[in-house]
Scaffold this motif. Structure first.
Motif, PDB file in Angstrom:
ATOM      1  N   ILE A   1      -7.978   1.178   6.652  1.00  0.00           N
ATOM      2  CA  ILE A   1      -6.670   0.754   6.154  1.00  0.00           C
ATOM      3  C   ILE A   1      -5.993  -0.191   7.146  1.00  0.00           C
ATOM      4  CG2 ILE A   1      -5.368   2.739   7.077  1.00  0.00           C
ATOM      5  CD1 ILE A   1      -4.861   0.906   3.700  1.00  0.00           C
ATOM      6  N   LYS A   2      -6.238  -0.006   8.431  1.00  0.00           N
ATOM      7  CA  LYS A   2      -5.698  -0.927   9.432  1.00  0.00           C
ATOM      8  C   LYS A   2      -6.237  -2.333   9.206  1.00  0.00           C
ATOM      9  CE  LYS A   2      -4.824   2.105  13.418  1.00  0.00           C
ATOM     10  NZ  LYS A   2      -5.265   2.411  14.808  1.00  0.00           N
TER      11      LYS A   2
ATOM     12  N   CYS B   1      -3.701   4.944  -1.075  1.00  0.00           N
ATOM     13  CA  CYS B   1      -4.571   5.443  -0.010  1.00  0.00           C
ATOM     14  C   CYS B   1      -4.302   6.927   0.222  1.00  0.00           C
ATOM     15  CB  CYS B   1      -4.321   4.652   1.271  1.00  0.00           C
ATOM     16  SG  CYS B   1      -5.386   5.130   2.652  1.00  0.00           S
TER      17      CYS B   1
ATOM     18  N   MET C   1       0.503   5.124   0.894  1.00  0.00           N
ATOM     19  CA  MET C   1      -0.336   6.186   1.444  1.00  0.00           C
ATOM     20  C   MET C   1       0.340   7.518   1.180  1.00  0.00           C
ATOM     21  SD  MET C   1      -1.646   6.989   5.335  1.00  0.00           S
ATOM     22  CE  MET C   1      -3.045   5.861   5.335  1.00  0.00           C
TER      23      MET C   1
ATOM     24  N   MET D   1       2.757  -0.993   4.344  1.00  0.00           N
ATOM     25  CA  MET D   1       2.356   0.310   3.831  1.00  0.00           C
ATOM     26  C   MET D   1       3.502   1.310   3.907  1.00  0.00           C
ATOM     27  SD  MET D   1      -0.964   2.658   4.725  1.00  0.00           S
ATOM     28  CE  MET D   1      -0.441   3.226   6.356  1.00  0.00           C
TER      29      MET D   1
ATOM     30  N   VAL E   1       0.855  -1.190   0.000  1.00  0.00           N
ATOM     31  CA  VAL E   1       0.000   0.000   0.000  1.00  0.00           C
ATOM     32  C   VAL E   1       0.891   1.239   0.000  1.00  0.00           C
ATOM     33  CG1 VAL E   1      -1.790   1.293   1.228  1.00  0.00           C
ATOM     34  CG2 VAL E   1      -1.813  -1.220   1.278  1.00  0.00           C
TER      35      VAL E   1
ATOM     36  N   LEU F   1      -8.191   4.165  -2.321  1.00  0.00           N
ATOM     37  CA  LEU F   1      -8.966   4.233  -1.093  1.00  0.00           C
ATOM     38  C   LEU F   1      -8.916   5.654  -0.561  1.00  0.00           C
ATOM     39  CD1 LEU F   1     -10.566   2.832   1.209  1.00  0.00           C
ATOM     40  CD2 LEU F   1      -8.360   2.340   2.296  1.00  0.00           C
TER      41      LEU F   1
END
Length: 266
Positions: free
Chosen positions: A166-167, A230, A150, A177, A148, A260
Motif C-alpha cells: 500500500i505504501k 484495503c 483502509m 489514504m 484509498v 487489496l
C-alpha cells in the motif's frame, strides 16, 4: 510490486482477461512484470512420458499466449507461465524463486444468481497464501488510484513489511489514504493504538462503532468514494469469520471496487 501474478481458469465462469488487463495497467504504473499463469498436470515420469509432459507444458503456454494476444500490453512485459500441479502448491513454489509481490484475482461472475463472491480456489488463495492479493470486480476498468480507504479493527500490525504494497501504491499515484477503525463488541483497549508505521501514511482518521468490520466499511464507502479498499487478513480482522470456509458468499461480503488484502499477522 515488481512481479504481479494473474491466475487463469479459476472457475468456468470467471472473466480472466479483465483482470489481466487491470494487472497490465497497474504494472505499467509500478514498472512491473505480469506473469499470467495456468496449471497443467504432468503424467507419471516413466519411459517416453517426459516428452509428453514437455508437450503439455508447451500446449499450456500456447493457450495462455493465445488469450493474451487479444490484449494491448502497453509496453509491459507479460510472461506466459505454465505451472505444474495444483495452483495452491505451484504458486508458493514459484514465489520462493521469483518473489511475487501481488496476486490479482477476480470474483465469481455467474451473474446475479451466483451466490459466491469468491470460489473454492480463489478463496483458498486469499485464505492461505502469504502474498498480498488484489481482487478486481467484474468489468472494472483501471483508473488512477487517488483515494484509498483502509479498514481496520486493531492498529497493531505485526507482520514485517505488511504495509509495503500500500505504501508503494500511495507513492506511485500520489494517493491519500483514510483510515477507518471499526470498534466492534470484541474491541480491546490496546486496539486503539495506531502503529507508527501506519500512522505516517494516513491522511485522515475516523472511528465508528459497528457489529462487524464489514458493516463499518459499508457505512463509509458511499461517503468516501475510494478507488481502492484495503484490509488486513488476520484472525481478529476483516473476514475473521469467513476464514472457516474457502468460499465466500456474496451475502457475507461483496466489493464493487478493487479490494487489496494484506497479511497483518502470523
Amino acid at each position: 510490486m515488481k512481479n504481479i501474478l494473474v491466475p487463469l481458469g479459476l472457475s468456468e465462469n470467471s472473466i480472466t482477461l479483465n483482470r489481466v488487463e487491470y494487472a497490465i495497467n497497474l504494472a505499467k504504473e509500478l514498472g512491473g512484470t505480469v506473469y499470467v499463469t495456468q496449471v497443467f498436470k504432468e503424467l507419471p515420469r516413466s519411459g517416453s512420458l517426459p516428452t509428453v509432459n514437455k508437450t503439455l507444458k508447451q500446449i499450456t503456454a500456447s493457450s495462455i499466449e493465445e488469450q493474451l494476444s487479444e490484449l494491448d500490453k502497453k509496453g509491459v512485459e507479460v510472461v506466459a507461465l505454465p505451472l505444474e500441479g495444483e495452483l495452491l502448491e505451484a504458486i508458493p513454489k514459484f514465489n520462493l524463486e521469483n518473489a511475487i509481490n501481488l496476486i490479482v484475482l477476480g470474483p465469481e461472475n455467474g451473474g446475479i444468481k451466483d451466490p459466491y463472491f469468491l470460489g473454492e480456489t480463489s478463496g483458498s488463495l486469499v485464505k492461505k497464501t502469504e502474498i498480498p492479493i488484489l481482487i478486481v470486480p467484474e468489468n472494472y476498468r483501471f483508473a488512477p488510484i487517488n483515494k484509498v480507504l483502509m479498514a481496520i479493527k486493531s492498529g497493531s500490525i505485526k507482520k514485517k513489511n505488511a504495509l509495503a504494497p500500500i505504501k508503494e501504491i500511495l507513492t506511485t499515484f500520489g494517493a491519500q489514504m483514510k483510515l477507518l477503525q471499526v470498534k466492534t463488541t470484541d474491541f480491546l483497549p490496546g486496539d486503539s493504538e495506531i502503529q507508527k508505521d501506519l500512522e505516517t501514511i494516513i491522511s485522515s482518521y475516523k472511528s465508528s462503532e459497528n457489529a462487524t468490520l464489514f458493516q463499518g466499511v459499508l457505512e463509509h464507502l458511499n461517503a468516501n468514494h475510494p478507488d481502492l479498499l484495503c484490509v488486513f487478513r488476520r484472525k481478529r480482522g476483516f473476514f475473521a469469520k469467513l476464514w472457516e470456509e474457502n468460499t465466500i458468499l456474496k451475502r457475507d461480503f461483496e466489493s464493487r471496487i478493487p479490494l487489496l488484502i494484506l497479511r497483518g499477522s502470523d
